[in-house]
Motif scaffolding. Structure first.
Motif, PDB file in Angstrom:
ATOM      1  N   GLU A 398       0.836  -1.205   0.000  1.00  0.00           N
ATOM      2  CA  GLU A 398       0.000   0.000   0.000  1.00  0.00           C
ATOM      3  C   GLU A 398       0.872   1.258   0.000  1.00  0.00           C
ATOM      4  N   SER A 399       0.279   2.354  -0.470  1.00  0.00           N
ATOM      5  CA  SER A 399       0.926   3.664  -0.383  1.00  0.00           C
ATOM      6  C   SER A 399       0.144   4.518   0.603  1.00  0.00           C
ATOM      7  N   GLY A 401      -0.194   8.263   2.369  1.00  0.00           N
ATOM      8  CA  GLY A 401       0.169   9.677   2.318  1.00  0.00           C
ATOM      9  C   GLY A 401       0.041  10.302   3.694  1.00  0.00           C
ATOM     10  N   ARG A 551       5.091   5.263  -9.080  1.00  0.00           N
ATOM     11  CA  ARG A 551       4.016   4.271  -8.956  1.00  0.00           C
ATOM     12  C   ARG A 551       4.390   2.987  -9.683  1.00  0.00           C
ATOM     13  N   SER A 559       4.837   2.108   0.612  1.00  0.00           N
ATOM     14  CA  SER A 559       5.459   3.428   0.498  1.00  0.00           C
ATOM     15  C   SER A 559       4.724   4.449   1.356  1.00  0.00           C
ATOM     16  N   LEU A 569      -0.185  13.380  -2.996  1.00  0.00           N
ATOM     17  CA  LEU A 569      -0.775  12.327  -2.165  1.00  0.00           C
ATOM     18  C   LEU A 569      -2.074  11.752  -2.714  1.00  0.00           C
ATOM     19  N   CYS A 572      -2.626   8.035  -3.288  1.00  0.00           N
ATOM     20  CA  CYS A 572      -2.292   7.086  -2.224  1.00  0.00           C
ATOM     21  C   CYS A 572      -3.525   6.275  -1.820  1.00  0.00           C
ATOM     22  N   ASN A 573      -3.284   5.057  -1.323  1.00  0.00           N
ATOM     23  CA  ASN A 573      -4.384   4.210  -0.862  1.00  0.00           C
ATOM     24  C   ASN A 573      -5.062   4.777   0.369  1.00  0.00           C
ATOM     25  N   ILE A 575      -4.658   8.316   3.295  1.00  0.00           N
ATOM     26  CA  ILE A 575      -3.977   9.572   3.632  1.00  0.00           C
ATOM     27  C   ILE A 575      -4.245   9.891   5.099  1.00  0.00           C
ATOM     28  N   THR A 588      -9.187   8.056   2.023  1.00  0.00           N
ATOM     29  CA  THR A 588      -8.661   8.291   0.677  1.00  0.00           C
ATOM     30  C   THR A 588      -8.834   9.764   0.335  1.00  0.00           C
TER      31      THR A 588
END
Length: 612
Positions: A398-399, A401, A551, A559, A569, A572-573, A575, A588
Motif C-alpha cells: 500500500e501507499s 500519504g 508508482r 510506500s 498524495l 495514495c491508498n 492519507i 482516501t
C-alpha cells in the motif's frame, strides 16, 4: 592516569613490540653508560703517562682495550722516547675509537627502539581511530543532536594525536629515563658511593617540581582542547553554510566571532605555554647544580687521593647523560597530561551507550506490513512530545500519504519507521513483529529513504545513486535515474554520471539533488519506501512525471509519501492528516474531500494558489 588505563588493552595487543622496544632501550643504554667509563680510563692513562714521561714508563693499559693491547704488545716497556710517544698516541686513539664504537652501537639500538615503540604508537593510533569511528556509527540520533560535528572531528583527530604522543615518545623517553638512571646510578655507585649521593642531591627537588606543575598543566590543557573543539565547530559550520552567510552578507560578523574565539584559544594556549616554560630552565639549573656538586666534591676527593681526575670526568659525563632524560621529564609530563585530558574526552564518547541498539542478528525478510499501535513519541533531552497516541495500519504494497501543517509530527513518523527513535509508548510492528525486536541493520537495509534535507557525498553522481547497492549494476542506476526524471539532466553534464559533486552536492540545484536522492532510494529495491517532502523543490509538471514513475517502480512496495502538497498524495491508498501530533483525519483523497474537514480546506487553498 585513570583515563589512559583504557589504552592498556592496546599495549597488551602490541606487547611484543613493547617488549622488544624495552630490550633495545636496555641494550642501547648499556653501551651508553660504558662509554664514560672508557673515557675515564683513557684520561687517567694519559695523565699517568704524562706524569711518568721522564722515566719513559707507562701506566697500565686501560681495561677497555686490553685485548687490543695484547695484540699490539703494548704492555711491554718502550725502548725509546719515539716508541713511548707512538704507544701513548696509539693507546689514546684506541680508547677514542672504542668510545666512538660504543656510541655507534648505541645509535643502532636507538634506531631499532624507535622502529618498535614509535611504530607501535602509530598502530595503536590507527586502531583507536577505527574504534572511535565504529562507535560513531553505533550511536543514535540523540547523540548527534547533543554533540557538534566539529567536536566529534576534533576528538578523532587532535585528541587521538595527543594520545599517540603518550603511546610513542612519552613511553619511550620514560622507559629510557628509568633504565638510564638505574644504569648510571649503578655505575656511579660502584665507582664511588659518596660522590654519587652528592651528585644526585638535586634530583628529588626536580621530581617535586614536576609533581606540583603537572596538575596545572592538566587543567589548562583541558581548557585548550575544549576551545579548539569550539573553533573546529565554527569553521565546519561556516564552510558548510557558506551560501547562507554570503546571502545574508554577514561575513564580517562571522569573521569577528571566529576572531574572538581564536583569541580565546590563543590566550589559553599561551597560559599553557607559560606553565610548560617553567620546566626547562629549572631542570637545566638543577642539572647544572649536579655537575657543580660532582666537580667540587670530586676535586676534594682527588686532593685526598680517593678518586682520580678521570673519575670526575666520568661523573660529569654521567650527569650529562642524564641531562636530556631529566630535561625531557617536563616535556613528557606535559605529553602525559595532555594525553590524559584527551583520552578523557575520547572515553566520554567511547563509553556512551546508544539508545537504539540492535537486539538480534537474525535474518529478516520484510514483506511490508506496518502497524502503529497507540504510539507516542517524546524526543529525548527536549521533553517535546511530537506524536500522541497515533494508530494506523499499512498493508504490504500500500501507499500511505501523510500531510499536515508544519510541526504536526509528519517526519517523526518516518523516524520511527526507520527506528531512529523508539516510541515513548505504544508499539510499532513490521510484519507482525515488534520493531524493537527485529534485526536493526536488516530493517534499515530494506528501507529506501529520501529525507527533507538531501545529503549527497563528494563523489560521482553514479556512486551517489549506487550508495545502497551491494553489487555493481550500471543499468539499474540508469533505470532509477529515469524513474526519478534526472537521467537526461545527468547525461547533459560533460562527464555524465562520472560528474564529481561538490560538498553536499553544492553544484546541483535543490530539485536535482532531490531527484538524485530519489534514484538512490529506488536503486536498492527496498521493501519500504519513505519520501519525506522530497518533491518540494520541483515544479508540478516534473512532480507528476516523477510520481507516475514512482508508482511503476514501487508497485508491490509499501510506500509512505510525506508532503505538504496534496497533489503528491491524491493517488495514495490512504492519507493521514496530522495535527498537533495526532491523526486528525484519515481516508482516501476522495473521502477526505467529501468530509469537508481540514484536509479539504488545505486542498482548496492550494488549488486557489495554483490558479492565482
Amino acid at each position: 592516569m585513570k583515563h589512559l588505563s583504557y589504552l592498556n588493552k592496546y599495549l597488551w595487543k602490541y606487547r611484543g613490540r613493547l617488549f622488544l622496544g624495552f630490550i633495545f632501550i636496555l641494550a642501547g643504554n648499556l653501551f651508553n653508560v660504558l662509554a664514560p667509563a672508557v673515557a675515564s680510563d683513557g684520561i687517567d692513562f694519559l695523565i699517568g703517562a704524562l706524569e711518568q714521561k721522564g722515566t719513559m714508563s707507562l701506566p697500565g693499559v686501560p681495561s677497555s682495550i686490553t685485548w687490543l693491547a695484547e695484540a699490539f704488545q703494548w704492555s711491554s716497556a718502550p725502548s725509546d722516547a719515539e716508541q713511548w710517544t707512538q704507544r701513548v698516541i696509539g693507546i689514546g686513539i684506541a680508547v677514542a675509537a672504542m668510545y666512538l664504537l660504543l656510541y655507534l652501537i648505541k645509535g643502532v639500538f636507538l634506531f631499532y627502539q624507535r622502529q618498535t615503540l614509535i611504530v607501535m604508537s602509530r598502530y595503536i593510533e590507527f586502531d583507536l581511530k577505527n574504534e572511535i569511528y565504529s562507535k560513531y556509527q553505533e550511536l543514535d540520533m540523540a547523540f548527534y543532536k547533543a554533540n557538534r560535528t566539529g567536536d566529534l572531528m576534533n576528538r578523532i583527530s587532535e585528541d587521538v594525536n595527543r594520545v599517540r604522543m603518550y603511546l610513542g615518545p612519552a613511553i619511550m623517553y620514560t622507559i629510557n629515563l628509568v633504565v638510564l638512571l638505574v644504569l648510571c646510578v649503578w655505575m656511579m655507585w660502584s665507582t664511588d658511593a659518596e660522590l654519587t649521593m652528592y651528585t644526585l642531591i638535586p634530583m628529588p627537588f626536580m621530581m617535586l617540581l614536576i609533581y606540583l606543575v603537572s596538575s596545572r598543566i592538566n587543567k589548562q590543557t583541558e581548557k585548550v582542547q575544549r576551545q579548539q573543539s569550539v573553533l573546529s565547530t565554527i569553521v565546519q559550520e561556516n564552510i558548510s553554510g557558506i551560501r547562507v552567510l554570503k546571502a545574508f552578507g554577514i561575513e564580517k560578523n562571522v569573521s569577528d566571532f571566529f576572531t574572538e574565539n581564536s583569541n580565546a584559544y590563543r590566550n589559553k594556549q599561551l597560559k599553557l605555554v607559560k606553565v610548560d616554560a617553567l620546566f626547562m630552565p629549572v631542570i637545566w639549573l638543577l642539572v647544572g647544580l649536579s655537575t657543580i656538586m660532582a666537580v667540587y666534591m670530586g676535586s676534594l676527593k682527588v686532593l685526598s687521593h680517593e678518586v682520580t681526575i678521570g673519575t670526575i670526568f666520568q661523573f660529569v659525563l654521567y650527569v650529562n647523560l642524564l641531562t636530556w632524560p631529566f630535561a625531557s621529564v617536563g616535556w613528557v609530563t606535559s605529553l602525559v597530561q595532555k594525553a590524559e585530558a584527551s583520552q578523557g574526552r575520547i572515553n566520554e564518547f567511547l563509553g556512551a551507550k546508544p539508545g537504539i541498539a540492535n537486539p538480534t542478528n537474525e535474518k529478516l525478510e520484510i514483506r511490508g506490513e506496518l502497524v502503529f499501535d497507540h504510539v507516542s513519541l517524546t524526543y529525548p533531552g527536549t521533553g517535546n512530545t511530537v506524536l500522541n497516541d497515533i494508530s494506523f495500519r499499512a498493508s504490504a504494497g500500500e501507499s500511505i500519504g501523510i500531510t499536515g501543517r508544519t510541526g504536526s509530527g509528519k517526519s517523526s513518523v518516518a523516524n520511527l519507521i526507520m527506528r531512529m527513535y523508539d516510541p515513548t509508548s505504544g508499539e510499532i510492528r513490521v510484519d507482525g513483529k515488534d520493531l524493537r525486536k527485529v534485526n536493526l541493520y536488516e530493517l534499515r537495509s530494506q528501507i529506501g529513504y529520501v529525507p527533507q534535507e538531501v545529503f549527497l557525498f563528494s563523489d560521482t553522481i553514479e556512486n551517489n545513486i549506487a550508495f545502497g547497492l551491494k553489487e555493481d549494476n550500471p543499468q539499474r542506476i540508469r533505470d532509477v535515474a529515469r524513474a526519478a526524471d534526472i537521467h537526461e539532466t545527468i547525461e547533459g553534464f560533460p562527464q555524465g554520471y562520472d560528474t564529481i559533486l561538490g560538498e553536499r552536492g553544492i553544484n546541483l540545484s535543490g530539485g536535482q539533488k532531490q531527484r538524485v536522492a530519489i534514484a538512490r532510494a529506488l536503486a536498492r529495491k527496498p521493501a519500504i519506501l519513505l519520501f519525506d517532502d522530497c518533491l518540494s523543490a520541483v515544479d508540478t509538471e516534473t512532480e507528476e512525471r516523477i510520481l507516475q514513475s514512482l508508482r511503476r517502480e514501487s508497485a508491490g512496495v509499501t510506500s509512505f509519501i510525506i508532503s505538504h502538497r496534496i497533489s503528491s498524495l491524491k493517488h495514495c491508498n490512504s492519507i493521514l492528516f496530522m495535527q498537533n501530533g495526532r491523526i486528525a483525519e484519515q481516508g482516501t483523497h476522495e473521502e477526505l474531500l467529501r468530509a469537508g474537514g481540514l484536509y479539504a480546506r488545505m486542498y482548496e487553498q492550494q488549488m486557489r494558489e495554483k490558479i492565482a
